[in-house]
Design a protein around this motif. Structure first.
Motif, PDB file in Angstrom:
ATOM      1  N   MET A 180       0.877  -1.163   0.000  1.00  9.56           N
ATOM      2  CA  MET A 180       0.000   0.000   0.000  1.00  9.56           C
ATOM      3  C   MET A 180       0.915   1.213   0.000  1.00  9.56           C
ATOM      4  SD  MET A 180      -2.463   1.318   3.028  1.00  9.56           S
ATOM      5  CE  MET A 180      -1.012   1.645   4.005  1.00  9.56           C
ATOM      6  N   ALA A 181       0.800   2.074  -1.002  1.00  8.53           N
ATOM      7  CA  ALA A 181       1.693   3.231  -1.093  1.00  8.53           C
ATOM      8  C   ALA A 181       0.887   4.513  -1.234  1.00  8.53           C
ATOM      9  CB  ALA A 181       2.636   3.077  -2.279  1.00  8.53           C
ATOM     10  N   ARG A 182       1.262   5.513  -0.465  1.00 10.40           N
ATOM     11  CA  ARG A 182       0.624   6.834  -0.533  1.00 10.40           C
ATOM     12  C   ARG A 182       1.512   7.699  -1.429  1.00 10.40           C
ATOM     13  NH1 ARG A 182      -0.911  10.497   4.752  1.00 10.40           N
ATOM     14  NH2 ARG A 182      -2.500  11.765   3.735  1.00 10.40           N
ATOM     15  N   ILE A 183       1.080   7.872  -2.674  1.00  5.41           N
ATOM     16  CA  ILE A 183       1.945   8.504  -3.675  1.00  5.41           C
ATOM     17  C   ILE A 183       1.380   9.793  -4.252  1.00  5.41           C
ATOM     18  CG2 ILE A 183       3.059   6.316  -4.253  1.00  5.41           C
ATOM     19  CD1 ILE A 183       1.276   6.214  -6.773  1.00  5.41           C
ATOM     20  N   GLY A 184       0.159  10.163  -3.884  1.00  7.21           N
ATOM     21  CA  GLY A 184      -0.447  11.389  -4.399  1.00  7.21           C
ATOM     22  C   GLY A 184      -1.234  11.154  -5.672  1.00  7.21           C
ATOM     23  N   GLU A 185      -2.153  12.063  -5.952  1.00  8.57           N
ATOM     24  CA  GLU A 185      -3.058  11.910  -7.097  1.00  8.57           C
ATOM     25  C   GLU A 185      -2.342  11.921  -8.446  1.00  8.57           C
ATOM     26  OE1 GLU A 185      -7.324  13.559  -6.797  1.00  8.57           O
ATOM     27  OE2 GLU A 185      -6.057  14.968  -5.655  1.00  8.57           O
ATOM     28  N   LYS A 186      -1.370  12.804  -8.611  1.00 10.42           N
ATOM     29  CA  LYS A 186      -0.660  12.879  -9.893  1.00 10.42           C
ATOM     30  C   LYS A 186       0.054  11.569 -10.197  1.00 10.42           C
ATOM     31  CE  LYS A 186       0.040  17.857  -9.999  1.00 10.42           C
ATOM     32  NZ  LYS A 186       1.007  18.947  -9.929  1.00 10.42           N
ATOM     33  N   ALA A 187       0.744  11.017  -9.211  1.00  9.74           N
ATOM     34  CA  ALA A 187       1.445   9.743  -9.405  1.00  9.74           C
ATOM     35  C   ALA A 187       0.455   8.597  -9.574  1.00  9.74           C
ATOM     36  CB  ALA A 187       2.388   9.478  -8.246  1.00  9.74           C
ATOM     37  N   GLN A 188      -0.696   8.680  -8.886  1.00  5.75           N
ATOM     38  CA  GLN A 188      -1.742   7.665  -9.059  1.00  5.75           C
ATOM     39  C   GLN A 188      -2.114   7.556 -10.532  1.00  5.75           C
ATOM     40  OE1 GLN A 188      -4.911   9.071  -6.423  1.00  5.75           O
ATOM     41  NE2 GLN A 188      -5.170   6.983  -5.698  1.00  5.75           N
ATOM     42  N   LEU A 189      -2.356   8.694 -11.145  1.00 11.06           N
ATOM     43  CA  LEU A 189      -2.740   8.715 -12.560  1.00 11.06           C
ATOM     44  C   LEU A 189      -1.584   8.293 -13.455  1.00 11.06           C
ATOM     45  CD1 LEU A 189      -4.790  12.033 -12.596  1.00 11.06           C
ATOM     46  CD2 LEU A 189      -5.690   9.695 -12.753  1.00 11.06           C
ATOM     47  N   ARG A 190      -0.403   8.799 -13.154  1.00 11.64           N
ATOM     48  CA  ARG A 190       0.757   8.520 -13.999  1.00 11.64           C
ATOM     49  C   ARG A 190       1.127   7.035 -14.012  1.00 11.64           C
ATOM     50  NH1 ARG A 190       6.664  11.450 -13.844  1.00 11.64           N
ATOM     51  NH2 ARG A 190       7.443  10.385 -15.688  1.00 11.64           N
ATOM     52  N   TYR A 191       1.014   6.361 -12.883  1.00 12.91           N
ATOM     53  CA  TYR A 191       1.470   4.974 -12.775  1.00 12.91           C
ATOM     54  C   TYR A 191       0.327   3.960 -12.676  1.00 12.91           C
ATOM     55  CZ  TYR A 191       5.875   7.312 -12.182  1.00 12.91           C
ATOM     56  OH  TYR A 191       6.968   8.112 -12.379  1.00 12.91           O
ATOM     57  N   ALA A 192      -0.870   4.364 -13.009  1.00 10.07           N
ATOM     58  CA  ALA A 192      -2.038   3.477 -12.920  1.00 10.07           C
ATOM     59  C   ALA A 192      -1.866   2.192 -13.736  1.00 10.07           C
ATOM     60  CB  ALA A 192      -3.301   4.206 -13.368  1.00 10.07           C
ATOM     61  N   THR A 249     -14.252   0.486  -0.326  1.00  9.05           N
ATOM     62  CA  THR A 249     -15.698   0.687  -0.368  1.00  9.05           C
ATOM     63  C   THR A 249     -16.232   0.766  -1.794  1.00  9.05           C
ATOM     64  OG1 THR A 249     -15.449   3.081  -0.311  1.00  9.05           O
ATOM     65  CG2 THR A 249     -15.639   1.955   1.819  1.00  9.05           C
ATOM     66  N   GLY A 250     -15.407   0.376  -2.780  1.00  7.80           N
ATOM     67  CA  GLY A 250     -15.834   0.460  -4.166  1.00  7.80           C
ATOM     68  C   GLY A 250     -15.383   1.734  -4.863  1.00  7.80           C
ATOM     69  N   ARG A 251     -14.819   2.675  -4.084  1.00  2.60           N
ATOM     70  CA  ARG A 251     -14.292   3.924  -4.659  1.00  2.60           C
ATOM     71  C   ARG A 251     -12.803   4.007  -4.371  1.00  2.60           C
ATOM     72  NH1 ARG A 251     -17.607   8.415  -1.928  1.00  2.60           N
ATOM     73  NH2 ARG A 251     -15.511   9.284  -2.010  1.00  2.60           N
ATOM     74  N   PRO A 252     -12.010   4.383  -5.366  1.00  2.19           N
ATOM     75  CA  PRO A 252     -10.566   4.514  -5.114  1.00  2.19           C
ATOM     76  C   PRO A 252     -10.284   5.595  -4.077  1.00  2.19           C
ATOM     77  CG  PRO A 252     -11.046   4.605  -7.474  1.00  2.19           C
ATOM     78  CD  PRO A 252     -12.363   4.655  -6.751  1.00  2.19           C
ATOM     79  N   MET A 253      -9.319   5.326  -3.220  1.00  2.00           N
ATOM     80  CA  MET A 253      -8.926   6.302  -2.197  1.00  2.00           C
ATOM     81  C   MET A 253      -7.942   7.291  -2.797  1.00  2.00           C
ATOM     82  SD  MET A 253      -8.531   4.074   1.278  1.00  2.00           S
ATOM     83  CE  MET A 253      -8.163   5.526   2.237  1.00  2.00           C
ATOM     84  N   LYS A 254      -8.140   8.540  -2.487  1.00  2.00           N
ATOM     85  CA  LYS A 254      -7.275   9.609  -2.962  1.00  2.00           C
ATOM     86  C   LYS A 254      -5.857   9.390  -2.425  1.00  2.00           C
ATOM     87  CE  LYS A 254      -6.753  14.593  -2.564  1.00  2.00           C
ATOM     88  NZ  LYS A 254      -7.211  15.794  -1.929  1.00  2.00           N
ATOM     89  N   ASP A 255      -4.878   9.528  -3.302  1.00  2.32           N
ATOM     90  CA  ASP A 255      -3.450   9.492  -2.989  1.00  2.32           C
ATOM     91  C   ASP A 255      -2.852   8.097  -2.814  1.00  2.32           C
ATOM     92  OD1 ASP A 255      -3.410  12.301  -3.009  1.00  2.32           O
ATOM     93  OD2 ASP A 255      -3.712  12.444  -0.850  1.00  2.32           O
ATOM     94  N   PHE A 256      -3.641   7.055  -2.705  1.00  2.00           N
ATOM     95  CA  PHE A 256      -3.134   5.715  -2.405  1.00  2.00           C
ATOM     96  C   PHE A 256      -3.299   4.744  -3.569  1.00  2.00           C
ATOM     97  CE2 PHE A 256      -4.097   7.452   1.757  1.00  2.00           C
ATOM     98  CZ  PHE A 256      -3.100   6.944   2.580  1.00  2.00           C
TER      99      PHE A 256
END
Length: 120
Positions: free
Chosen positions: A55-67, A78-85
């Motif tokens: 589990m890594a807290r990498i921020g929204e920009k990195a979430q999108l970049r490395y998805a 809960t069925g929704r992605p958590m912000k930053d993780f």
């Protein structure tokens, strides 16, 4: 223990090598490494597959970049992605260079992460 102790030792070594101010905390049936009193990176077991995942807290920009990076999946409970993780599964962190990649992203984001409210 409910998580991979060898993976936890690998994470501790990388964090120590990078001179991070960290401590570990039991959380969510696994372990989280707190850096500067903020959740940074950890290990949690996937209840569906019984597979350990990072589990890594990498921020929204990195979430999108490395998805689409190998092993990376949205962190959701809960069925929704958590912000930053994000979660990274073993195929995405087994190699040392890959584990170091995730730790580096989490440490890079850590100064911008908000501290959790203290529960007393």
């Amino acid at each position: 223990m409910a998580y991979d102790l060898y993976l936890a030792e690998r994470l501790k070594r990388i964090l120590s090598d990078r001179k991070a101010n960290f401590y570990q905390k039991a959380m969510m049936g696994g372990v989280v490494f707190m850096v500067e009193d903020k959740m940074c990176i950890g290990i949690a077991r996937d209840k569906k597959t019984s597979e350990d995942r990072l589990m890594a807290r990498i921020g929204e920009k990195a979430q999108l970049r490395y998805a689409n990076k190998l092993g990376c999946r949205p962190m959701e409970f809960t069925g929704r992605p958590m912000k930053d993780f994000v979660f990274a599964y073993p195929e995405g962190y087994d190699l040392e260079k890959d584990l170091e990649f995730w730790v580096a992203l989490a440490l890079e984001f850590n100064p911008f992460a908000k501290k959790s409210k203290s529960r007393t």
